[in-house]
Enzyme design. Structure first.
Site: not given
Ligand code: MTE
Ligand code: LUZ
Ligand code: MOS
Length: 751
Positions: A191, A222, A226, A304, A336, A434, A503, A706
């Site tokens: 990610q 998910f 990250e 968070r 997530r 954050t 995030a 999320e």
């Molecule tokens: N949806 C799918 N299908 N697969 C994933 O890995 N990750 C989730 C969410 N939805 C995820 C998902 C998480 S943890 C985050 S932070 C967001 O997607 C990230 O993507 P976005 O910022 O484009 O919403």
């Molecule tokens: N990652 C991060 C995150 O580095 N800072 C955040 O605030 C955060 N919030 C949600 C998911 N990932």
């Molecule tokens: Mo989602 S926990 O911010 O990758």
């Protein structure tokens, strides 16, 4: 608009890391890791392993040219253990062989002598021994100590929530290819391509410019990718650097489950005080976060948890303290919701507890204290676009809460072997990293001379549909057909210094950068068209690939305009940069405006418990969610469904178990159960709230990734209510997940 990946996904043609055709001479890696949770390496013997067929090399920390360090927030984590061992599965050496199987076979022959120390696996035990990742943080509003005197009712208790395995379908992996002049190209399932680039440069002692990281897509992240995709990519690159050969590395499922961190388990104490008319006067809580053996992202996740510790309620006096506790588990990481779900579980447990003692439905307390427009949160930000009260009203009417309550009572009176329960779960989730500086992104947009368009951004496609949304932004700005546009892979050479796609900000940040780039290009194109008609650029527009003047179609088309602009030597490339305005945060006082906006929603969950077996079914989840003005309802509803089910899994059946020696017992899919098609709610009804959206969201379409995970928390309390309908004496201290075993114990326990 359809998800642009749907066809290649369904036909199996989408390319994931393991589908990239390998180059001749590619070598394969397997990690040798610590068999103990805490101790010291005495000696390592590779002689037998090196004699195994196909083995090329075994890499240890001694082979690292730069720093043996992968810590993102604090430098507290070695890539390859030097002497001290801090968790089972901690990487010690990388075996490189001609085939994957040979690498696995050889690693079994490595001999390790060690001294073992006692492991800490429990967060409270770590805190008692002052084993902390960092000093605790406290959020304060009003004065709790004074406020207790004004409370008519005070309840105290404990709430525990367990970790969660990410179980992305695609396991962690990377493929590193040495290029000329000691440059390296890395394909990584991450990610955060920039984190891979930065850390690898540090470990290999080369510049970030020597490394190109490329990501086509992930089979799910998910949060698990990250930060924790990085070490594997760095190890592959280290092999490529040392051996001058391509090195590929894909973790098998058991290695992935054993070696990587998960959602943080939390163990918390709470105290809640209410007035006679059921207003929450004061809330105090202490959270113990089980961080595992290194910081990883734990400090940010702890933050968070604090931000969301009062969830959707206005509480004039709060004091919440959180400890990040260092234990001998694999370093836990983003998942997530990022600590938000854990924080919300505590306040929801406190409310359920209070409601039980007062003998009223929990929803009465929730509703009475719901956040409304202008309310100030403990961290100083005020609620804007606060539509939770409207959402609540809509849900209660649309789904007739009163009749659900009556029906539940009637059912429970008439049935002794089955009991029903229901719950409401409001969610208020802040959107932005954050850490304010992370809220920036760039997009590189090329218009090719044939009128087609290529877009590169920092966003990672992991199934959430971010590429489709970005493409929609370009379609809207240019008013061209979607077929003309290609979303390129995410590549650090095209877009640098990216924040992780996390995030829930991926579409907002990268979409806004794309919008800015496209608008700059559009302005140039309008000027070019205006020049050829001898009119003002302000009077030019483009609609469905036709150029309009003062609202009237001209005979110039998109492709003609691009052709003309190119011949005029107009720059057809633009780099857009976006950084979220307004937001700021001061950690020294724990006040500020950390979030661009909040996402709101409400879920009504109904369950039926089989009181003979302890099994249960989720009959229905009815959700009203604040999408703003959804860019893509199909994708967004899918995100709500997926997140809901993931949240339900965390709250009900996903049970991570370590033994006292810090060994993961639930390391396979036979011992770790996630929701399948049979365990998802029998009915999921999602409706969009009436919402204006916000200018901080991409085209007013609010972030969705999320927030809906936290609807799953409602399932826990619905089950608890059903269990209590059978056994009013069940004490039921909040302790998720609510497994079938725990339900059965609750049904028949007499305390
Ligand atoms: N949806 C799918 N299908 N697969 C994933 O890995 N990750 C989730 C969410 N939805 C995820 C998902 C998480 S943890 C985050 S932070 C967001 O997607 C990230 O993507 P976005 O910022 O484009 O919403
Ligand atoms: N990652 C991060 C995150 O580095 N800072 C955040 O605030 C955060 N919030 C949600 C998911 N990932
Ligand atoms: Mo989602 S926990 O911010 O990758």
């Amino acid at each position: 608009m359809k998800n642009i990946d749907s066809k290649s996904h369904v036909t199996g043609k989408s390319i994931y890391l393991d589908d990239i055709p390998t180059l001749q001479g590619t070598l394969y890696a397997a990690v040798y890791s610590s068999p103990i949770a805490h101790g010291e390496i005495q000696s390592l013997d590779f002689a037998q392993a090196l004699d195994m067929p196909g083995v090329v090399s075994i890499i240890t920390h001694k082979d690292i040219a730069g720093e043996n360090q992968i810590g993102g927030i604090f430098p507290d984590e070695e890539l390859l253990a030097e002497k001290e061992l801090h968790f089972q599965g901690q990487p010690i050496a990388v075996v490189i062989a001609d085939t994957e199987q040979q690498a696995f076979d050889a690693r079994k022959k490595i001999e390790l002598e060690y001294i073992e120390h006692k492991a800490i696996v429990d967060a409270r035990e770590a805190q008692a021994q002052n084993s902390l990742i960092m000093p605790p943080r406290t959020f304060r509003k009003g004065d709790v100590n004074k406020a207790w005197q004004d409370c008519e009712y005070i309840f105290e208790g404990r709430a525990q929530s367990n970790g969660q395995e990410h179980l992305y379908l695609e396991t962690q992996g990377a493929y590193a290819i040495p290029l000329e002049n000691d440059n390296i190209k890395i394909y990584s399932s991450t990610q955060s391509p920039t984190a891979v680039q930065r850390t690898t440069a540090k470990v290999l002692n080369i510049g970030m410019h020597n490394i190109e990281v490329d990501v086509q897509r992930l089979g799910g992240g998910f949060g698990g990718k990250e930060d924790q995709a990085t070490p594997w990519a760095t190890m592959a690159a280290l092999g490529a650097q040392l051996l001058k050969k391509p090195v590929k590395f894909v973790l098998n499922r058991i290695d992935d489950m054993r070696m990587t961190g998960k959602r943080h388990p939390y163990d918390s104490d709470y105290k809640i005080g209410l007035s006679k008319d059921l207003k929450i006067i004061a809330f105090e809580s202490t959270m113990y976060q089980n961080a595992g053996a290194a910081a990883d992202l734990s400090p940010a996740i702890l933050g968070r948890s604090l931000f969301h510790s009062t969830n959707s309620y206005y509480i004039p006096n709060t004091q919440v303290t959180a400890y990040s506790c260092k234990t001998n588990l694999p370093p836990n990481t983003a998942f997530r919701g990022f600590g938000g779900p854990q924080g919300m579980f505590v306040i929801e447990s406190a409310l359920a507890h209070a409601a039980k003692e007062l003998n009223i439905p929990t929803y009465k307390l929730q509703h009475k204290n719901l956040l409304k427009e202008g309310d100030e949160l403990p961290y100083g930000q005020k609620i804007e676009g606060g539509i939770l009260p409207q959402i609540w009203r809509k849900l209660v009417h649309k789904h007739d809460l009163q009749s659900i309550e009556n029906q539940t009572d009637i059912f429970n009176k008439n049935n002794s072997n089955f009991k029903k329960g229901f719950s409401l779960m409001p969610v208020t989730f802040g959107i932005s990293f954050t850490k304010t500086p992370m809220n920036q992104a760039r997009a590189l947009v090329h218009i090719y001379s044939d009128g087609s368009i290529g877009i590169s951004t920092g966003a990672i496609e992991m199934g959430q549909g971010v590429n489709t949304k970005i493409l929609q932004v370009a379609v809207q700005v240019f008013s061209v057909s979607a077929d003309r546009i290609k979303l390129e892979s995410t590549n650090t050479t095209r877009v640098a210094n990216t924040s992780p796609t996390a995030a829930s900000t991926g579409a907002d940040l990268n979409g806004k950068a794309t919008e800015i780039a496209c608008n700059a290009l559009l302005a140039r194109l309008k000027t070019s068209a205006a020049k050829s008609f001898g009119v003002s650029p302000d009077d030019i527009s483009i609609k469905n690939e036709v150029i309009y003047h003062l609202g009237k179609a001209t005979d110039m088309t998109w492709t003609q305009l691009i052709d003309q602009a190119f011949l005029e030597r107009v720059n057809l490339t633009e780099n857009g940069h976006y950084s979220t305005p307004v937001i700021h945060y001061d950690m020294s006082i724990e006040k500020g405006i950390p979030f661009a906006y909040h996402v709101y929603g409400l879920a009504l969950t109904e369950v039926t418990v089989d009181c003979i077996r302890g099994t249960y079914e989720i009959d229905s989840v009815k959700i009203i969610h604040d999408f703003g003005k959804s860019l893509n309802p199909t994708i967004d509803f899918g995100q709500v469904e997926g997140a809901l089910v993931q949240g339900i899994g965390w709250m009900t059946m996903e049970e991570i178990r370590y033994n006292d020696q810090g060994r993961l017992l639930s390391s396979t899919l036979s011992t770790y159960k996630i929701p399948d098609i049979y365990s998802v709610p029998k009915e999921i009804i999602i409706n969009a709230a009436q919402s204006e959206g916000t200018d901080f969201a991409i085209l007013k379409s609010k972030a969705v990734g999320e927030p809906p995970l936290m609807y799953g928390i409602g399932t826990y309390f619905a089950i608890a209510q059903a269990v209590r309908a059978f056994n009013p004496k069940a004490k039921l201290e909040a302790n998720a997940p609510f497994t079938v075993e725990k339900v059965l114990m609750g049904l028949y326990a007499d305390n």
